[in-house]
Scaffold this active site. Structure first.
Site, PDB file in Angstrom:
ATOM      1  N   GLN A  20       0.795  -1.221   0.000  1.00  0.00           N
ATOM      2  CA  GLN A  20       0.000   0.000   0.000  1.00  0.00           C
ATOM      3  C   GLN A  20       0.835   1.282   0.000  1.00  0.00           C
ATOM      4  OE1 GLN A  20      -2.618  -1.746   3.293  1.00  0.00           O
ATOM      5  NE2 GLN A  20      -4.069  -0.505   2.178  1.00  0.00           N
ATOM      6  N   ARG A  77       3.833   0.388  12.898  1.00  0.00           N
ATOM      7  CA  ARG A  77       3.538  -0.957  12.395  1.00  0.00           C
ATOM      8  C   ARG A  77       3.577  -0.926  10.870  1.00  0.00           C
ATOM      9  NH1 ARG A  77      -1.993  -3.529  11.120  1.00  0.00           N
ATOM     10  NH2 ARG A  77      -1.179  -5.471  10.304  1.00  0.00           N
ATOM     11  N   HIS A 121       1.087  -9.029   4.671  1.00  0.00           N
ATOM     12  CA  HIS A 121      -0.088  -8.175   4.521  1.00  0.00           C
ATOM     13  C   HIS A 121      -0.547  -8.323   3.067  1.00  0.00           C
ATOM     14  CE1 HIS A 121      -2.200  -4.603   6.585  1.00  0.00           C
ATOM     15  NE2 HIS A 121      -2.826  -4.777   5.448  1.00  0.00           N
ATOM     16  N   ASN A 165      -1.589 -10.485   8.766  1.00  0.00           N
ATOM     17  CA  ASN A 165      -2.644  -9.495   8.878  1.00  0.00           C
ATOM     18  C   ASN A 165      -3.932 -10.046   8.263  1.00  0.00           C
ATOM     19  OD1 ASN A 165      -3.624  -6.578   9.239  1.00  0.00           O
ATOM     20  ND2 ASN A 165      -4.060  -6.943   7.079  1.00  0.00           N
ATOM     21  N   TYR A 290     -12.976  -1.660  12.309  1.00  0.00           N
ATOM     22  CA  TYR A 290     -13.460  -0.529  11.511  1.00  0.00           C
ATOM     23  C   TYR A 290     -14.943  -0.242  11.719  1.00  0.00           C
ATOM     24  CZ  TYR A 290      -8.956  -0.316   9.256  1.00  0.00           C
ATOM     25  OH  TYR A 290      -7.619  -0.171   9.034  1.00  0.00           O
ATOM     26  N   TRP A 402      -4.776   3.520  11.532  1.00  0.00           N
ATOM     27  CA  TRP A 402      -4.624   3.253  10.107  1.00  0.00           C
ATOM     28  C   TRP A 402      -5.061   4.513   9.393  1.00  0.00           C
ATOM     29  CZ3 TRP A 402      -2.362  -0.573   7.420  1.00  0.00           C
ATOM     30  CH2 TRP A 402      -2.443  -0.440   6.019  1.00  0.00           C
ATOM     31  N   GLU A 409      -5.579   1.754  -1.506  1.00  0.00           N
ATOM     32  CA  GLU A 409      -6.631   1.072  -0.746  1.00  0.00           C
ATOM     33  C   GLU A 409      -7.201  -0.106  -1.552  1.00  0.00           C
ATOM     34  OE1 GLU A 409      -7.515   0.855   2.326  1.00  0.00           O
ATOM     35  OE2 GLU A 409      -9.354  -0.259   1.938  1.00  0.00           O
ATOM     36  N   TRP A 410      -6.344  -1.048  -1.901  1.00  0.00           N
ATOM     37  CA  TRP A 410      -6.749  -2.319  -2.513  1.00  0.00           C
ATOM     38  C   TRP A 410      -7.709  -2.098  -3.686  1.00  0.00           C
ATOM     39  CZ3 TRP A 410      -2.923  -5.010  -0.945  1.00  0.00           C
ATOM     40  CH2 TRP A 410      -2.441  -4.872   0.353  1.00  0.00           C
TER      41      TRP A 410
HETATM   42  C1  GBH Z   1      -7.783  -3.286   6.705  1.00  0.00           C
HETATM   43  O1  GBH Z   1      -8.731  -4.145   6.187  1.00  0.00           O
HETATM   44  C2  GBH Z   1      -6.495  -3.628   6.046  1.00  0.00           C
HETATM   45  O2  GBH Z   1      -5.641  -4.338   6.915  1.00  0.00           O
HETATM   46  C3  GBH Z   1      -5.784  -2.445   5.455  1.00  0.00           C
HETATM   47  O3  GBH Z   1      -4.819  -2.901   4.581  1.00  0.00           O
HETATM   48  C4  GBH Z   1      -6.780  -1.535   4.806  1.00  0.00           C
HETATM   49  O4  GBH Z   1      -6.178  -0.468   4.133  1.00  0.00           O
HETATM   50  C5  GBH Z   1      -7.674  -0.979   5.878  1.00  0.00           C
HETATM   51  O5  GBH Z   1      -8.277  -2.006   6.601  1.00  0.00           O
HETATM   52  C6  GBH Z   1      -8.764  -0.062   5.379  1.00  0.00           C
HETATM   53  O6  GBH Z   1      -9.664  -0.751   4.570  1.00  0.00           O
HETATM   54  O7  GBH Z   1     -16.592  -7.981   5.321  1.00  0.00           O
HETATM   55  O8  GBH Z   1     -18.146  -7.078   6.910  1.00  0.00           O
HETATM   56  O9  GBH Z   1     -15.821  -6.605   7.136  1.00  0.00           O
HETATM   57  C7  GBH Z   1     -10.044  -3.942   6.555  1.00  0.00           C
HETATM   58  C8  GBH Z   1     -10.862  -5.121   6.082  1.00  0.00           C
HETATM   59  C9  GBH Z   1     -12.503  -5.964   4.783  1.00  0.00           C
HETATM   60  C10 GBH Z   1     -12.928  -3.986   6.120  1.00  0.00           C
HETATM   61  C11 GBH Z   1     -13.778  -5.714   4.112  1.00  0.00           C
HETATM   62  C12 GBH Z   1     -14.209  -3.816   5.431  1.00  0.00           C
HETATM   63  C13 GBH Z   1     -15.971  -5.000   4.360  1.00  0.00           C
HETATM   64  C14 GBH Z   1     -17.137  -5.409   5.197  1.00  0.00           C
HETATM   65  N1  GBH Z   1     -11.966  -4.722   5.315  1.00  0.00           N
HETATM   66  N2  GBH Z   1     -14.698  -5.080   4.998  1.00  0.00           N
HETATM   67  S1  GBH Z   1     -16.907  -6.863   6.180  1.00  0.00           S
END
Ligand code: GBH
Length: 447
Positions: A20, A77, A121, A165, A290, A402, A409-410
């Site tokens: 990232q 981190r 990661h 991760n 989150y 974060w 952002e993926w």
């Molecule tokens: C993290 O992932 C990552 O570690 C990081 O790389 C990324 O930049 C950061 O968060 C911000 O996105 O399936 O119900 O959880 C977070 C994982 C996975 C959170 C997909 C949101 C969608 C809904 N993400 N999820 S749920």
């Protein structure tokens, strides 16, 4: 109103990950990862963005560490890119790649910032993928060898280690629904990916300790799962989802068992023996929080299920209605500080042997360039919720925001900005946002 005081020694940090932020994807002998392949070729990353340059942290790490010093954080981190250290995933070590992390660690130590290292990661070496990737048991052993190589070089200076991760995201997003690398849509056939990552975690933990690394944990994704209603269909969909996101990885690691007999039966290899390796006691446990998820039975309509604005393949056994009644980030994620408390409560209630907890990620995406009051409000709210957890005698020892800088952002490419520091993607200039100064002042006030 100032935040209440956290316990003495509470750790304040910031987080990032290699793909990232680093960029320099083709430099100094780095091999390709599944994310290079996926970003360049799948058409599934918004705007066709890739991590080729990202924030150029690989060259600008001194500037970034300088920002962290100004911020006054205790810890940074970051993740080591497996294909930078081992371009083929195994075999020959790329000296220049390992040297980069050595310099980064030295720079952090020289600035009084404790390095916290994630070993994976999501950037699986493409060569490992070509040989079957996480669907193959052998990948777990390759990963442990890689862990030992990095451990041997850095253990004398690294304060905290995380082999993995969010293995849930790699399993579900990467292999079940295909919105992340490597882009497979195996649905429940993806479950072996979970087992092999868990085995990799256990083997790497042992391998790290064998080369003198200590203070080992994990950064795991957790979500309060809220059934959409009391209807039995919604409740059972929520229970199934909760098992996958909150228990599939936590139960093997923290309690040496799979959450259900069905899940255990879906796993390959000598599962009972593997669980002994997987449940090697950890020094601490990391939670990435989150937002909560609202979960319903699959809808009868033909509209596709969406997660993070991404269309899911047909046939998922659940649906995700929008969580209403809360503010939203620019990613469309609900802002629910209380969910952090809820998730910690759930974890300590479910796992009596829970070691001390760190919040290894928390943050939000807002597009504001300088004046990001909404991020300040987000952090303030979540830290208050975290403090209530401390008052409830939950043993939480630190919080990592974060992220330090806006980054890749993926599947959302560069469209979502999580940084305390703004990055101009044309010039790569860094500009601290208001939340940066807020976090700095908050940390000072805590001391
Ligand atoms: C993290 O992932 C990552 O570690 C990081 O790389 C990324 O930049 C950061 O968060 C911000 O996105 O399936 O119900 O959880 C977070 C994982 C996975 C959170 C997909 C949101 C969608 C809904 N993400 N999820 S749920």
């Amino acid at each position: 109103m100032a935040l209440p005081k956290f316990p003495e020694g509470f750790l304040w940090g910031v987080s990032s990950s290699a793909y990232q932020v680093e960029g320099a994807a083709d430099e100094d002998g780095r091999g390709p990862s599944t994310w290079d392949t996926f970003a360049a070729g799948s058409g599934k990353v918004l705007g066709g963005d890739t991590g080729k340059t990202a924030t150029d942290h690989y060259h600008r790490y001194r500037e970034d560490v300088g920002l962290m010093r100004e911020l006054g954080v205790d810890s940074y981190r970051f993740s080591v890119a497996w294909p930078r250290v081992l371009p083929e995933g195994h075999g020959e070590v790329n000296k220049a790649g390992l040297d980069f992390y050595d310099r980064l660690v030295d720079e952090l130590c020289a600035n009084g910032i404790a390095p916290a290292v994630t070993l994976f990661h999501w950037d699986t070496p493409q060569r490992i993928e070509d040989a079957g990737g996480w669907l193959e048991r052998d990948t777990a052993y390759r990963f442990a060898d890689y862990a030992a190589i990095v451990g041997e070089r850095l253990a004398d200076r690294v304060a905290m280690w995380m082999p993995l991760n969010e293995p849930m995201v790699v399993t579900i997003f990467g292999h079940a629904v295909g919105v992340h690398a490597p882009g497979l849509e195996l649905l429940f056939e993806a479950l072996p990916v979970a087992h092999h990552q868990l085995l990799a975690h256990g083997l790497a933990t042992t391998a790290l300790r064998a080369v003198g690394a200590s203070n080992i944990g994990i950064a795991n994704h957790h979500v309060p799962v809220w059934p959409a209603s009391d209807k039995p269909g919604d409740r059972s969909a929520a229970t199934l989802y909760d098992g996958l996101v909150n228990e599939l990885f936590a139960a093997p690691i923290l309690a040496g068992r799979y959450p259900t007999g069905e899940l255990a039966a879906a796993m390959p290899g000598p599962v009972a023996e593997d669980l002994k390796i997987i449940s090697t006691p950890l020094d601490w446990y990391g939670v990435n929080y989150y937002m909560p998820s609202l979960v319903a039975a699959p809808s009868a309509s033909s509209a596709p299920t969406m997660i993070d604005r991404l269309e899911m393949p047909a046939g998922l056994p659940f649906d995700f209605p929008v969580v209403e009644g809360y503010p939203m980030t620019d990613f469309g994620w609900p802002v629910v500080p209380e969910g952090l408390h809820e998730v910690l409560r759930m974890l300590v209630d479910r796992y009596p042997d829970m070691p001390p907890i760190y919040i290894t990620e928390g943050g939000c995406s807002y597009d504001d360039e300088r004046h990001d009051d909404r991020r300040v409000e987000y952090l303030d709210g979540h830290l208050r919720a975290l403090h209530r957890a401390v008052e409830d005698d939950i043993d939480v020892r630190g919080y990592f925001v974060w992220s330090i800088v806006d980054n890749f952002e993926w599947a959302a490419g560069y469209s979502q900005r999580f940084g305390l520091v703004h990055v101009d993607y044309d010039t790569l200039d860094r500009t601290p946002k208001d939340s940066f100064y807020w976090y700095r002042d908050m940390i000072r006030a805590q001391r």
